[in-house]
Design a protein around this motif. Structure first.
Motif, short mmCIF file in Angstrom:
data_model
loop_
_atom_site.label_atom_id
_atom_site.label_comp_id
_atom_site.label_asym_id
_atom_site.label_seq_id
_atom_site.Cartn_x
_atom_site.Cartn_y
_atom_site.Cartn_z
N TYR A 6 0.83 -1.20 0.00
CA TYR A 6 0.00 0.00 0.00
C TYR A 6 0.87 1.25 0.00
N GLU A 7 1.91 1.22 0.80
CA GLU A 7 2.83 2.36 0.83
C GLU A 7 3.58 2.47 -0.50
N LEU A 8 3.98 1.35 -1.03
CA LEU A 8 4.70 1.32 -2.31
C LEU A 8 3.87 1.95 -3.43
N LEU A 9 2.59 1.64 -3.45
CA LEU A 9 1.70 2.20 -4.46
C LEU A 9 1.08 3.53 -4.03
N GLU A 10 1.39 3.94 -2.80
CA GLU A 10 0.89 5.21 -2.26
C GLU A 10 -0.63 5.26 -2.27
N ILE A 11 -1.23 4.17 -1.79
CA ILE A 11 -2.69 4.09 -1.71
C ILE A 11 -3.10 3.65 -0.32
N SER A 12 -4.36 3.83 -0.02
CA SER A 12 -4.93 3.41 1.25
C SER A 12 -5.16 1.90 1.23
N PRO A 13 -5.06 1.24 2.39
CA PRO A 13 -5.42 -0.18 2.45
C PRO A 13 -6.90 -0.41 2.10
N ASN A 14 -7.68 0.65 2.10
CA ASN A 14 -9.10 0.54 1.74
C ASN A 14 -9.36 0.81 0.27
N ALA A 15 -8.30 1.01 -0.52
CA ALA A 15 -8.46 1.34 -1.94
C ALA A 15 -9.20 0.24 -2.67
N ASN A 16 -10.07 0.66 -3.59
CA ASN A 16 -10.82 -0.32 -4.38
C ASN A 16 -9.99 -0.75 -5.59
N SER A 17 -10.49 -1.73 -6.33
CA SER A 17 -9.73 -2.30 -7.45
C SER A 17 -9.49 -1.28 -8.57
N GLU A 18 -10.44 -0.35 -8.79
CA GLU A 18 -10.23 0.67 -9.82
C GLU A 18 -9.06 1.59 -9.45
N THR A 19 -8.98 1.97 -8.19
CA THR A 19 -7.88 2.83 -7.73
C THR A 19 -6.54 2.11 -7.87
N ILE A 20 -6.51 0.85 -7.47
CA ILE A 20 -5.27 0.05 -7.58
C ILE A 20 -4.83 0.00 -9.03
N GLU A 21 -5.76 -0.24 -9.92
CA GLU A 21 -5.44 -0.35 -11.36
C GLU A 21 -4.93 1.00 -11.91
N ARG A 22 -5.59 2.09 -11.53
CA ARG A 22 -5.22 3.42 -12.02
C ARG A 22 -3.81 3.81 -11.54
N ILE A 23 -3.55 3.58 -10.27
CA ILE A 23 -2.24 3.92 -9.70
C ILE A 23 -1.16 3.02 -10.28
#
Length: 180
Positions: A6-23
């Motif tokens: 999560y830190e590596l991708l700079e996202i929240s542990p609550n991030a949804n799949s769309e956010t993960i894909e975009r980042i």
């Protein structure tokens, strides 16, 4: 070693799949080895690993268990580091170990060592904590292992114990002088 995806991708542990894909797409373009300006093979590999883990619901669930465990360890570490009483206790234990080994050396200069079990008993410090203190005192060259495997104070350790004693005596004298 645990890697915080999560830190590596700079996202929240609550991030949804769309956010993960975009980042992921953003970082993949940025760090792809073909990018002449910002390409980075190892960073790109880390980003791909994080993406592959977090996009798969089963892998993500397994990873999240490790993530929570690691958060707990970090919290414990932070709490212990914030507790100055723990540091003060460590200083006292190290001084006590030096004092024990100092007295032992003074009592029998030819047989100055004290074994691990005896040090544990005399210091009142449990084995799992004693190992840290013995490591520190050895690294400072204040104690060393004798030929028969026991611990003994070194010349540097005696100098350290004497300097500490003089410092404490000076502080006590100043406190008594101000009390009058």
């Amino acid at each position: 070693m645990f890697t915080d995806f999560y830190e590596l991708l700079e996202i929240s542990p609550n991030a949804n799949s769309e956010t993960i894909e975009r980042i992921f797409r953003y970082f993949a373009m940025r760090y792809h080895p073909d990018n002449r300006d910002t390409g980075d093979d190892s960073r790109f590999s880390e980003i791909v690993e994080a993406h592959n883990t977090l996009k798969d619901p089963v892998k993500r669930a397994q990873y999240d268990i490790q993530y929570r465990d690691n958060l707990g360890l970090r919290r414990e570490l932070t709490e212990e580091a914030s507790n100055t009483k723990g540091l003060e206790r460590d200083v006292v234990i190290q001084a006590k170990l030096l004092a024990l080994l100092y007295v032992r050396r003074r009592q029998d200069v030819n047989n100055p060592g004290i074994g691990d079990d005896e040090l544990e008993r005399l210091s009142g410090c449990p084995r799992e904590h004693l190992d840290f203190h013995l490591w520190y005192l050895k690294a400072k060259s204040w104690i060393a292992r004798t030929e028969n495997g026991t611990f003994a104070i070194t010349v540097e350790g005696i100098d350290r114990a004497n300097a500490e004693h003089r410092r404490e005596a000076t502080i006590t004298t100043k406190l008594l002088d101000h009390a009058d």
